[in-house]
Design a protein around this motif. Structure first.
Motif, PDB file in Angstrom:
ATOM      1  N   PHE A 157      -5.917   5.523  -2.535  1.00 48.40           N
ATOM      2  CA  PHE A 157      -4.778   5.398  -3.420  1.00 48.40           C
ATOM      3  C   PHE A 157      -4.050   6.638  -3.566  1.00 48.40           C
ATOM      4  CE2 PHE A 157      -2.773   5.669  -7.555  1.00 48.40           C
ATOM      5  CZ  PHE A 157      -1.770   4.381  -7.295  1.00 48.40           C
ATOM      6  N   HIS A 161       3.097   7.565  -3.107  1.00 46.06           N
ATOM      7  CA  HIS A 161       3.639   6.321  -2.163  1.00 46.06           C
ATOM      8  C   HIS A 161       3.290   5.025  -2.554  1.00 46.06           C
ATOM      9  CE1 HIS A 161       4.019   9.247   1.687  1.00 46.06           C
ATOM     10  NE2 HIS A 161       5.034   9.342   0.326  1.00 46.06           N
ATOM     11  N   HIS A 162       2.312   4.718  -3.446  1.00 45.62           N
ATOM     12  CA  HIS A 162       1.629   3.477  -3.712  1.00 45.62           C
ATOM     13  C   HIS A 162       1.883   3.273  -5.627  1.00 45.62           C
ATOM     14  CE1 HIS A 162      -1.336   4.503  -0.510  1.00 45.62           C
ATOM     15  NE2 HIS A 162      -0.210   4.227  -0.163  1.00 45.62           N
ATOM     16  N   VAL A 178      -7.197   1.232  -1.887  1.00 50.36           N
ATOM     17  CA  VAL A 178      -6.363   0.374  -1.739  1.00 50.36           C
ATOM     18  C   VAL A 178      -7.238  -1.002  -1.259  1.00 50.36           C
ATOM     19  CG1 VAL A 178      -4.246  -0.744  -0.909  1.00 50.36           C
ATOM     20  CG2 VAL A 178      -4.208   1.380  -1.742  1.00 50.36           C
ATOM     21  N   VAL A 181      -2.716  -5.347  -0.289  1.00 50.07           N
ATOM     22  CA  VAL A 181      -1.333  -5.008  -0.610  1.00 50.07           C
ATOM     23  C   VAL A 181      -0.632  -6.091  -0.902  1.00 50.07           C
ATOM     24  CG1 VAL A 181       0.493  -3.954   0.912  1.00 50.07           C
ATOM     25  CG2 VAL A 181      -1.767  -2.996   0.984  1.00 50.07           C
ATOM     26  N   LYS A 184       4.494  -4.474   0.817  1.00 53.09           N
ATOM     27  CA  LYS A 184       4.582  -3.370   1.652  1.00 53.09           C
ATOM     28  C   LYS A 184       5.749  -2.231   1.120  1.00 53.09           C
ATOM     29  CE  LYS A 184       2.918  -5.875   5.745  1.00 53.09           C
ATOM     30  NZ  LYS A 184       3.094  -6.081   7.147  1.00 53.09           N
ATOM     31  N   ALA A 196       4.683   1.096  -2.115  1.00 58.89           N
ATOM     32  CA  ALA A 196       3.657  -0.252  -1.756  1.00 58.89           C
ATOM     33  C   ALA A 196       3.027  -0.754  -3.179  1.00 58.89           C
ATOM     34  CB  ALA A 196       2.759   0.203  -0.650  1.00 58.89           C
ATOM     35  N   VAL A 198       0.136  -2.438  -4.771  1.00 55.58           N
ATOM     36  CA  VAL A 198      -1.338  -2.536  -4.246  1.00 55.58           C
ATOM     37  C   VAL A 198      -2.198  -2.868  -5.534  1.00 55.58           C
ATOM     38  CG1 VAL A 198      -0.741  -0.878  -2.404  1.00 55.58           C
ATOM     39  CG2 VAL A 198      -1.688  -0.120  -4.556  1.00 55.58           C
TER      40      VAL A 198
END
Length: 210
Positions: A157, A161-162, A178, A181, A184, A196, A198
């Motif tokens: 993780f 970005h997540h 992760v 998902v 995306k 993203a 997740v």
């Protein structure tokens, strides 16, 4: 020599002595006048030299000041050019950001269409292949402009970005990995465009060690 002759010559001698004294006095006066004039000229010359030295020092200080100003101005111009070049580069890289954001739902919908069809089912095979081909062409086209996909299934993780929508225990995935998902994410020229979404694993089992 008789006394009368000596007395007759005394005035002449006195006159000669006085004349000699007068000549010597005039010579001394001229010498003094010459020395005074020479001193005056030397004094004036010294004053002139001092004035010239002061003028030279002032001119050198002015030149140094102007040189410093020119150097600072050149540095400022260089900074302005560099900032302008960076602004132009950023403008080129991210001018498509708004347009790319509008394209993401289109990509999402095509991916959902693929998930709703079956390449093995004759009834939906043609639709699946058509959507798949269109999606590949579409993503290939946007990648040329710096758009890249984030599909972090099985990756650690990354909060940069997540976006975690939840955590669940999992025997299959280690903690903070992760495991699913939901949507995306995308980058535009290495800058996050959309994180993203997740599901993150908590890890599996209960620690029974004392």
């Amino acid at each position: 020599m008789s006394k009368e002759s000596s007395k007759a010559q005394e005035p002449q001698i006195e006159e000669a002595v006085e004349a000699q004294i007068e000549v010597e006095t005039q010579d001394e006066a001229q010498a003094v006048t010459f020395d005074t004039s020479l001193m005056d000229e030397l004094t004036q010359a010294n004053f002139r030299v001092e004035e010239l030295e002061q003028a030279l020092a002032a001119a050198e200080a002015k030149v140094a000041e102007q040189k410093d100003s020119v150097v600072r101005a050149a540095a400022e111009v260089d900074n302005v050019r560099r900032r302008a070049a960076m602004d132009v580069e950023k403008a080129h890289k991210f001018a498509l950001e708004k347009f790319a954001n509008e394209l993401l739902p289109v990509i999402d919908n095509m991916e959902r269409a693929l998930q709703g069809t079956n390449a093995e089912d004759e009834a939906t095979k043609a639709v699946y292949e058509g959507v798949e081909l269109t999606l590949k062409s579409f993503t290939s086209a946007v990648e040329k402009f710096g758009l890249s996909q984030l599909n972090p299934q099985g990756e650690p993780f990354n909060p940069d970005h997540h976006q975690a929508i939840g955590m669940q225990p999992s025997e299959e995935f280690p903690a903070n990995t992760v495991m699913m998902v939901m949507q995306k994410g995308y980058l535009l020229n290495e800058r996050l465009l959309r994180p993203a979404m997740v599901m993150v694993s908590q890890g599996g089992g209960v620690d029974t060690q004392a």
